[in-house]
Design an enzyme around this catalytic site. Sequence first.
Site, PDB file in Angstrom:
ATOM      1  N   ILE A   1       0.698  -8.755   3.145  1.00  0.00           N
ATOM      2  CA  ILE A   1      -1.246  -8.128   3.453  1.00  0.00           C
ATOM      3  C   ILE A   1      -1.906  -8.763   2.682  1.00  0.00           C
ATOM      4  O   ILE A   1      -2.684  -7.296   1.308  1.00  0.00           O
ATOM      5  CB  ILE A   1      -1.377  -7.312   4.619  1.00  0.00           C
ATOM      6  CG1 ILE A   1      -0.106  -7.317   5.380  1.00  0.00           C
ATOM      7  CG2 ILE A   1      -2.124  -7.020   5.188  1.00  0.00           C
ATOM      8  CD1 ILE A   1       0.462  -6.121   6.480  1.00  0.00           C
TER       9      ILE A   1
ATOM     10  N   ALA B   1       0.022  -0.941  -1.725  1.00  0.00           N
ATOM     11  CA  ALA B   1      -0.031  -0.363  -3.410  1.00  0.00           C
ATOM     12  C   ALA B   1      -1.064  -0.831  -4.314  1.00  0.00           C
ATOM     13  O   ALA B   1      -0.824  -2.276  -4.215  1.00  0.00           O
ATOM     14  CB  ALA B   1       1.403  -0.753  -3.462  1.00  0.00           C
TER      15      ALA B   1
ATOM     16  N   ALA C   1      -2.613  -4.138  -4.885  1.00  0.00           N
ATOM     17  CA  ALA C   1      -4.098  -3.509  -3.771  1.00  0.00           C
ATOM     18  C   ALA C   1      -3.161  -5.096  -3.077  1.00  0.00           C
ATOM     19  O   ALA C   1      -3.977  -6.067  -2.271  1.00  0.00           O
ATOM     20  CB  ALA C   1      -4.972  -4.071  -4.589  1.00  0.00           C
ATOM     21  N   HIS C   2      -1.957  -4.977  -2.599  1.00  0.00           N
ATOM     22  CA  HIS C   2      -1.339  -5.455  -1.369  1.00  0.00           C
ATOM     23  C   HIS C   2      -0.063  -4.447  -0.420  1.00  0.00           C
ATOM     24  O   HIS C   2       0.062  -3.671  -1.418  1.00  0.00           O
ATOM     25  CB  HIS C   2      -0.861  -6.523  -1.464  1.00  0.00           C
ATOM     26  CG  HIS C   2      -0.105  -7.081  -2.140  1.00  0.00           C
ATOM     27  ND1 HIS C   2       0.014  -7.168  -4.395  1.00  0.00           N
ATOM     28  CD2 HIS C   2       1.182  -6.570  -2.027  1.00  0.00           C
ATOM     29  CE1 HIS C   2       0.812  -6.855  -4.223  1.00  0.00           C
ATOM     30  NE2 HIS C   2       2.327  -7.018  -3.559  1.00  0.00           N
ATOM     31  N   ALA C   3       0.088  -5.257  -0.035  1.00  0.00           N
ATOM     32  CA  ALA C   3       0.873  -4.476   1.040  1.00  0.00           C
ATOM     33  C   ALA C   3       2.324  -5.874   1.411  1.00  0.00           C
ATOM     34  O   ALA C   3       1.597  -6.823   1.961  1.00  0.00           O
ATOM     35  CB  ALA C   3       0.906  -3.972   2.401  1.00  0.00           C
TER      36      ALA C   3
END
Length: 135
Positions: free
Chosen positions: A123, A98, A51-53
């Site tokens: 992020i 993702a 749960a980040h980019a």
Amino acid sequence: MSSIYDCAVIDLGKINSDQGNITVLESSDFIFPVKRVFYLFDIVGGESRGAHAHKECHQFLIAASGSFEVQLDDGKYKRQVFLNRPNMGLHIPPGIWASEMNFSSGAICLVLASHTYSEVDYIRNYEDYLKYCNK
């Protein structure tokens, strides 16, 4: 900016043998130089990670054991990929949000990354990600 359509599931091939199979990864197999390798394990079945980019880092995910799903999001479209074979991997370019989820019990997620760890590359807040996408 990358889109979910830039993410690709890649067959790494395998060599079959009576003693078992082998998949070989060489630096020439990747569109980016691998600078970091890590793996996620002992994740409770059904749980989620990620749960980040990343702003610059490419990642390549392999279900080394078991299975999990990867939800890909480019700020406009979403796509889900199921990984369950150790000879298949998912390339995630920078700029894609993702989330790895629905891990099977005993799953191992092997990650090859183009950059060493740098917190400024991440992020982690989805609202910040959407602002990043709209720049």
